[in-house]
Design an enzyme around this catalytic site. Structure first.
Site, PDB file in Angstrom:
ATOM      1  CD  GLU A 165      -3.328  -1.042   1.934  1.00 45.55           C
ATOM      2  OE1 GLU A 165      -3.380  -0.178   2.801  1.00 45.55           O
ATOM      3  OE2 GLU A 165      -4.136  -1.856   1.544  1.00 45.55           O
ATOM      4  CD  GLU A 367      -3.964  -6.074   3.404  1.00 46.61           C
ATOM      5  OE1 GLU A 367      -4.897  -5.247   4.067  1.00 46.61           O
ATOM      6  OE2 GLU A 367      -2.558  -5.850   3.762  1.00 46.61           O
TER       7      GLU A 367
HETATM    8  C1  BG6 Z   1      -4.753  -2.371   4.830  1.00 42.86           C
HETATM    9  C2  BG6 Z   1      -3.525  -2.420   5.535  1.00 42.86           C
HETATM   10  O1  BG6 Z   1      -5.086  -1.076   4.435  1.00 42.86           O
HETATM   11  O2  BG6 Z   1      -5.857  -2.540   5.653  1.00 42.86           O
HETATM   12  C3  BG6 Z   1      -3.554  -3.369   6.955  1.00 42.86           C
HETATM   13  O3  BG6 Z   1      -2.565  -3.014   4.528  1.00 42.86           O
HETATM   14  C4  BG6 Z   1      -4.740  -2.911   7.565  1.00 42.86           C
HETATM   15  O4  BG6 Z   1      -2.220  -3.366   7.320  1.00 42.86           O
HETATM   16  C5  BG6 Z   1      -5.885  -3.373   6.682  1.00 42.86           C
HETATM   17  O5  BG6 Z   1      -4.736  -3.667   8.908  1.00 42.86           O
HETATM   18  C6  BG6 Z   1      -7.201  -2.829   7.331  1.00 42.86           C
HETATM   19  O6  BG6 Z   1      -7.217  -1.864   8.007  1.00 42.86           O
HETATM   20  P1  BG6 Z   1      -7.586  -1.396   9.799  1.00 42.86           P
HETATM   21  O7  BG6 Z   1      -7.076   0.005   9.794  1.00 42.86           O
HETATM   22  O8  BG6 Z   1      -8.839  -1.909   9.934  1.00 42.86           O
HETATM   23  O9  BG6 Z   1      -6.529  -2.269  10.319  1.00 42.86           O
END
Ligand code: BG6
Length: 466
Positions: A165, A367
Site C-alpha cells: 500500500e 487483502e
Molecule cells: C490495509 C493494511 O490497508 O488495511 C493493513 O494493509 C490493515 O495493514 C488493513 O490492517 C485493515 O485496516 P485497519 O485500519 O482496519 O487495520
C-alpha cells in the site's frame, strides 16, 4: 454480464490469508530487532500499541499448525525490516533471519506457499530519523535489505511483494509518520523514491531468484461518480488516477500517469527525478499484481473555493476530498461496516475488471476482509456469521470476475488471525482465528477457531463456494 455457468476457481488457486509483521508478531525489541516507525507511535488513549500484538513471534509453530488445519494453500506475511537489519542498514541480525527461515520451513512442510511482503508500513526508525523515504539513502538500504531476503529465502519463496500500500502511505500518511506529517511535496518525493526502490528490488529478484515472481501490493478500488453529471465523472477519474493508477502505471508501464503528472505540476508537488531513475523503473516490471481491496469510494465534483477538504483525518477507505480535485459523496446503495467502511462486493468485481483491463497481468488478492467487534459467546465460541456472509459475497464476485476473464491466481483474506488494526487496535478484529486478549489486558493470548475458520476450511477443500 450474466453467465449461465460460472467458470470455476482455477486448480492450484492460492486460497490464502494475510497478516503483517508489526500487527501480529509482537516481540518488538527481542532477539536483536530494532525499532520501526510503528513502535514509536503514541496510540490514541485506550488503544493498544504494537509491542505484543498477537505474539505470533512466540506462537509461530502453533499458528502454522492452525493454518495447516484450515487447509491454507498460501500464507501472506511480511518481514520486519528492522528484525533483519536492526537499524535498517547495518549488520545482519542472524536471529531475525532464523525466525523467518523457521516460518518459511514450517509453511513449506505443511504445503503452504509463502507469499512474502518485504515492507508493510514498518520503516526502521533509524532510517526514519535520517529523513526516511525523502532521503535517497533509504533506496540503497532497501536494495541491500532486498538482496539479503533473496539470498536467504529466494530458493524457497516463489511469491514476493515489494511494498504494501504505497498509495495509502502517500495519501494517508498519519499512521506511518510518528511526529510531524510530511508536506505533500515531500510525500510525492517519498513516493518517487519508493518507486525506484521497488523497481531495484524487482530487478534484483529476477536476477537472484530464477523461480521468483514479484509484484507490488497497492490498495486499489474503483471510484464511482455520485451522479451521471459529467463533472462528477471527471472528479471520479481524477481521484481514481491519483489514488490508484499512478501506482500501477509506474509499476507496469514505468511512466507517470499523464493526468497525475498534470496534477503534481498544478499543485507544485512534482518530485526530483534523478538520472537513471526512469530507466530502472522501466526495467523493474512485475510478474503479477497484488491487490488489497476493501471498499469502493464515491465522489462528486470538487469545489474550488479555498477550502482544501483533505485534513488527512480519514483512513485508507474513508476519503474526504481535495480542493479542485474531488469531494467525497455518500453512496446510498451500499451498507457500511461497524467502522464506516462501505461494503461493496460487486465493487470488487468492478475493480478487478478495471485493473486487468489496464494491465493484463495475473492478479492476486492480497487483502480483503471484514473488521468487526467480535465477541466470545456464552458457549465460549465466536460466531462471526457476518464475516462469513461478507466473504461469501466477495468470493462470489471473485468467481464472476474470473468468468469475465480476469486472471485471478489467489485470494488472501485479511487476516489469518486477529491482529492489531492500524487505527482501532484490538477492538477491530479480522481473523479466522480469535486471539483471547483485550486492548490492554493480554490474558493468555489463547488461539480459538471462529465459525469462519470452519467455513473457510470447507471452501478451500471444495475449491470454491457451494
Ligand atoms: C490495509 C493494511 O490497508 O488495511 C493493513 O494493509 C490493515 O495493514 C488493513 O490492517 C485493515 O485496516 P485497519 O485500519 O482496519 O487495520
Amino acid at each position: 454480464m450474466f453467465y449461465h455457468k460460472l467458470k470455476p476457481f482455477p486448480e492450484n488457486f492460492l486460497w490464502g490469508a494475510s497478516t503483517s509483521a508489526y500487527q501480529v508478531e509482537g516481540a518488538y525489541q527481542e532477539d536483536g530487532k530494532g525499532l520501526s516507525v510503528q513502535d514509536m507511535h503514541e496510540p490514541p488513549h485506550g488503544i493498544t500499541d504494537f509491542k505484543v500484538a498477537s505474539d505470533h513471534y512466540h506462537h509461530m509453530l502453533e499458528d502454522v499448525k492452525l493454518m495447516a488445519e484450515m487447509g491454507l494453500k498460501a500464507y501472506r506475511f511480511s518481514i520486519a525490516w528492522s528484525r533483519i537489519l536492526h537499524d535498517g542498514d547495518g549488520e545482519i541480525n542472524q536471529k531475525g533471519i532464523d525466525f523467518y527461515q523457521d516460518l518459511i520451513n514450517a509453511l513449506i512442510a505443511n504445503h503452504i506457499e509463502p507469499i512474502v511482503t518485504m515492507y508493510h508500513f514498518d520503516l526502521p526508525y533509524e532510517l526514519h530519523k535520517q529523513g526516511g523515504w525523502c532521503n535517497r539513502k533509504t533506496i540503497d538500504a532497501f536494495e541491500k535489505y532486498a538482496r539479503i531476503l533473496f539470498e536467504n529465502y529466494g530458493d524457497k519463496v516463489k511469491y514476493w511483494l515489494t511494498i504494501n500500500e504505497q498509495n495509502v502511505m502517500i495519501n494517508h500518511p498519519n499512521a506511518m509518520n510518528p511526529g510531524r506529517i510530511p508536506s505533500k511535496k515531500e510525500l510525492y518525493q517519498q513516493c518517487h523514491n519508493m518507486f525506484v526502490a521497488a523497481a531495484k528490488a524487482t530487478v534484483l529478484c529476477h536476477e537472484l531468484c530464477p523461480n521468483g515472481k514479484i509484484g507490488p501490493a497497492p490498495n486499489i478500488t474503483a471510484i464511482y461518480p455520485e451522479k451521471c453529471n459529467p463533472a462528477d465523472v471527471i472528479a471520479a477519474d481524477n481521484w481514481e488516477s491519483i489514488r490508484c493508477w499512478l501506482y500501477l502505471d509506474m509499476a507496469v508501464y514505468g511512466r507517470y500517469n499523464t493526468l497525475v503528472w498534470s496534477y503534481l505540476e498544478e499543485k507544485g508537488y512534482t518530485p526530483i527525478i534523478e538520472e537513471g531513475d526512469m530507466e530502472i523503473i522501466q526495467q523493474g516490471k512485475p510478474d503479477f499484481l497484488g491487490v488489497n481491496y476493501y471498499a469502493t469510494a464515491t465522489v462528486c465534483e470538487a469545489k474550488n473555493d479555498g477550502t482544501d477538504c483533505q485534513p488527512r483525518n480519514g483512513d485508507q477507505q474513508v476519503m474526504i476530498g481535495e480542493e479542485g480535485v474531488y469531494r467525497a459523496a455518500v453512496n446510498h446503495y451500499l451498507e457500511e461496516t461497524q467502522f464506516g467502511w462501505m461494503i461493496d462486493s460487486i465493487g470488487m468485481r468492478v475493480t478487478l475488471r478495471r485493473i486487468y483491463d489496464r494491465y493484463h497481468l495475473p492478479l492476486l488478492i492480497t487483502e480483503n476482509g471484514l473488521g468487526a467487534k467480535d465477541e466470545m459467546s456464552e458457549d465460549g465460541k465466536i460466531h462471526d456469521a457476518y464475516r462469513i456472509d461478507y466473504l461469501i459475497r466477495h468470493f462470489h464476485q471473485a468467481q464472476l470476475a474470473i468468468s469475465d476473464g480476469v486472471d485471478l491466481i489467489g485470494y488472501c483474506p485479511w487476516a489469518f488471525i486477529d491482529l492489531v488494526s492500524t487505527h482501532q487496535g484490538y477492538g477491530k478484529r479480522y481473523g479466522f482465528v480469535y486471539v483471547d486478549r483485550e486492548e490492554q489486558d493480554l490474558k493468555e493470548l489463547k488461539r480459538m477457531k471462529k465459525d469462519s475458520f470452519y467455513w473457510y476450511q470447507q471452501v478451500i477443500k471444495q475449491n470454491g463456494l457451494d
